[in-house]
Design a protein around this motif. Structure first.
Motif, mmCIF file in Angstrom:
data_model
loop_
_atom_site.group_PDB
_atom_site.id
_atom_site.type_symbol
_atom_site.label_atom_id
_atom_site.label_comp_id
_atom_site.label_asym_id
_atom_site.label_seq_id
_atom_site.Cartn_x
_atom_site.Cartn_y
_atom_site.Cartn_z
ATOM 1 N N UNK A 301 0.839 -1.194 0.000
ATOM 2 C CA UNK A 301 0.000 0.000 0.000
ATOM 3 C C UNK A 301 0.874 1.243 0.000
ATOM 4 N N UNK A 302 0.423 2.300 -0.660
ATOM 5 C CA UNK A 302 1.185 3.548 -0.743
ATOM 6 C C UNK A 302 0.282 4.706 -0.307
ATOM 7 N N UNK A 303 0.709 5.432 0.709
ATOM 8 C CA UNK A 303 -0.045 6.610 1.149
ATOM 9 C C UNK A 303 0.918 7.790 1.319
ATOM 10 N N UNK A 304 0.435 8.970 0.989
ATOM 11 C CA UNK A 304 1.259 10.163 1.134
ATOM 12 C C UNK A 304 1.439 10.464 2.619
ATOM 13 N N UNK A 322 -0.888 1.734 -11.962
ATOM 14 C CA UNK A 322 0.363 2.452 -12.208
ATOM 15 C C UNK A 322 1.411 1.868 -11.261
ATOM 16 N N UNK A 323 2.563 1.506 -11.806
ATOM 17 C CA UNK A 323 3.644 0.991 -10.955
ATOM 18 C C UNK A 323 4.482 2.163 -10.464
ATOM 19 N N UNK A 324 4.513 2.320 -9.158
ATOM 20 C CA UNK A 324 5.220 3.417 -8.519
ATOM 21 C C UNK A 324 6.535 2.899 -7.944
ATOM 22 N N UNK A 325 7.625 3.561 -8.272
ATOM 23 C CA UNK A 325 8.921 3.212 -7.701
ATOM 24 C C UNK A 325 9.232 4.170 -6.565
ATOM 25 N N UNK A 326 9.508 3.589 -5.398
ATOM 26 C CA UNK A 326 9.775 4.370 -4.191
ATOM 27 C C UNK A 326 11.196 4.087 -3.728
ATOM 28 N N UNK A 337 2.167 -1.295 -6.895
ATOM 29 C CA UNK A 337 1.105 -1.038 -7.872
ATOM 30 C C UNK A 337 -0.071 -0.363 -7.184
ATOM 31 N N UNK A 338 -0.508 0.748 -7.755
ATOM 32 C CA UNK A 338 -1.661 1.472 -7.206
ATOM 33 C C UNK A 338 -2.668 1.685 -8.320
ATOM 34 N N UNK A 339 -3.969 1.817 -7.991
ATOM 35 C CA UNK A 339 -4.966 2.089 -9.022
ATOM 36 C C UNK A 339 -4.617 3.352 -9.797
ATOM 37 N N UNK A 343 -3.084 7.476 -8.798
ATOM 38 C CA UNK A 343 -1.652 7.692 -9.020
ATOM 39 C C UNK A 343 -1.291 9.131 -9.327
ATOM 40 N N UNK A 344 -2.279 9.948 -9.693
ATOM 41 C CA UNK A 344 -1.976 11.331 -10.058
ATOM 42 C C UNK A 344 -1.348 12.130 -8.934
#
Length: 368
Positions: A301-304, A322-326, A337-339, A343-344
Motif C-alpha cells: 500500500x502507498x499513502x502520502x 500504475x507501478x510506482x517506484x519508491x 502497484x496502485x490504481x 496515481x496522479x
C-alpha cells in the motif's frame, strides 16, 4: 486419437483413456565441464500441459530433447506409462515435437508437410491426405493446404508444424519454445489456439518457454528450473502466490526486496515498522540477522505521508494500475502497484509511507 475419459487432468477435466504419464527420474547430463541436468525428477500427469520455465542454460531444453530421444542421459530413467524408454530411439518414442524454427519442408505444400510422417510410415495415400486435411482444419488452415511455407505467415507455418506433429497421433506432445519467433499479437492468438487444441485432444504435453506470461497463462502446472534442478512445480496461481524459494519468487513475476530484521526465536521479521510472520522455513541463523523481505508490487500500500520512509522516484502506466517506484532512506528501490485513478497524486518527490498486509512474508538472505 481416442477421447474416452479416464482420470482427471491437473485442471480437473477428464483425460482420455490413452493419455500418457511421463516420468523423468534422476536425470543427469553433462557436456564437458558443464552440468545441464543435475538429478532432475519430474512427472507429467495424463492429459496435462506442463510448462518448463527457467533462465537460459537451466536445462529445460536438454530435458525436452531427452524425452524426445535426441539426447541421452548420463544416468537416470525416462518412463512413459511405466515403460522405460530411456534407450528407445527417437523414431520409436511415439512423441510429436514442434520446434521453434518450424522446420517445414520448403518444397512441400502445407498438406504434404502434415502428411509427411504418415508417408514415411507407408500409410495409404487416400488415408494420409484425409487425415492431413482434417488436421489442417483443426488448426484453422483448411483453405491453405495447397500453399507452400514461403506463402504462409509465421503463425500459419507454426500451425502447420503443430498439425504435422499431431498427424501421427502421438501419446506425448513436445513444444520447444514454439512461439518465440512470432510477434506479440500472433503469439497471443496462437498460444490460445494451442491450449484449446491440447485440451480438446487431451494429449499429455510438455511445453518449453522462457516467457513467464506464456507459461502461467497456458499451463496446468509450471515447473521452474535452475542450474539443472527443479526448484518448484505447481499450478500457476500457487507458484505466483506461494513461491517455494527466493529464486522462484523473483523469477516468476515482479518482486521487490525490502530490508528487514529476522528474529529466529519466533520466526518473525521486522519490516516497515511492523513484525510479521515468516512464510515457510526462515534462513538458518543463530539469533537475529538482516534479511530481505520479498514482496509483490500489488501487496504494497502507498499513502502520502510527510514522515514516510520513502519518496516516489518514478511511475509507469500499466493500464488499470500504475507501478510506482519508491526510494527508501538507504537507497533501496521498491515497486508498488496502485490504481491508476489514485496515481496522479504520487508525483516524483512525494514522501510516502509503504504498508504490508497482515500475512506471512517470504524472506531471503540480504543481498550486498
Amino acid at each position: 486419437m481416442s477421447l474416452t475419459a479416464s482420470a482427471p487432468t491437473a485442471n480437473g477435466a477428464p483425460a482420455p483413456a490413452d493419455a500418457a504419464t511421463v516420468e523423468l527420474r534422476g536425470l543427469r547430463r553433462s557436456f564437458g565441464t558443464t552440468t545441464a541436468l543435475d538429478g532432475l525428477d519430474l512427472t507429467v500427469r495424463p492429459g496435462e500441459l506442463l510448462a518448463l520455465l527457467g533462465p537460459s542454460g537451466c536445462g529445460k531444453t536438454t530435458a525436452l530433447r531427452m524425452l524426445a530421444g535426441f539426447e541421452h542421459p548420463d544416468s537416470g530413467e525416462i518412463l512413459v506409462d511405466g515403460e522405460d524408454v530411456t534407450a528407445v530411439p527417437a523414431h520409436r518414442r511415439d512423441a510429436g515435437m514442434v520446434f521453434q524454427s518450424y522446420s517445414l519442408f520448403p518444397h512441400l505444400n502445407a498438406l504434404d508437410n502434415v502428411a509427411f510422417g504418415l508417408r514415411m510410415r507407408r500409410i495409404r495415400t487416400s488415408e494420409r491426405r484425409t487425415r492431413a486435411a482434417e488436421l489442417l482444419e483443426l488448426v484453422g488452415l483448411a483453405d491453405r493446404g495447397d500453399r507452400y511455407p514461403h506463402q504462409l505467415s509465421g503463425g500459419q507455418q507454426q500451425r502447420v508444424a503443430l498439425a504435422r506433429a499431431l498427424a501421427l497421433r502421438p501419446r506425448v506432445l513436445l513444444l520447444d519454445e514454439p512461439l518465440s519467433a512470432l510477434d506479440a499479437k500472433v503469439r497471443l492468438t496462437l498460444r490460445e489456439e494451442i491450449r484449446r487444441l491440447q485440451q480438446e485432444l487431451g494429449i499429455t504435453t510438455l511445453f518449453i518457454t522462457h516467457d513467464q506470461e506464456e507459461a502461467l497463462s497456458m499451463a496446468d502446472r509450471v515447473a521452474v528450473m535452475r542450474a539443472g534442478r527443479l526448484e518448484q512445480c505447481a499450478a500457476p496461481a500457487e507458484l505466483y502466490a506461494r513461491p517455494a524459494t527466493a529464486f522462484v519468487a523473483e523469477f516468476v513475476g515482479t518482486m521487490s526486496r525490502i530490508p528487514g530484521r529476522l528474529r529466529a526465536s519466533d520466526a518473525t521479521v521486522a519490516v516497515l515498522g511492523r513484525h510479521l510472520a515468516v512464510d515457510g522455513a526462515p534462513p538458518s541463523i543463530g539469533g537475529a540477522a538482516d534479511v530481505d523481505v520479498l514482496v509483490r508490487p500489488e501487496s504494497l500500500g502507498v499513502t502520502i505521508a510527510e514522515d514516510g520512509e520513502g519518496r516516489v522516484v518514478g511511475t509507469s502506466f500499466l493500464g488499470a494500475t500504475v507501478r510506482v517506484t519508491v526510494a527508501l532512506a538507504d537507497g533501496t528501490r521498491v515497486k508498488a502497484d496502485v490504481p491508476a485513478h489514485d496515481a496522479g497524486r504520487l508525483a516524483p518527490g512525494t514522501p510516502v509511507h509503504l504498508s504490508l498486509p497482515d500475512r506471512p512474508v517470504l524472506v531471503a538472505p540480504r543481498t550486498p
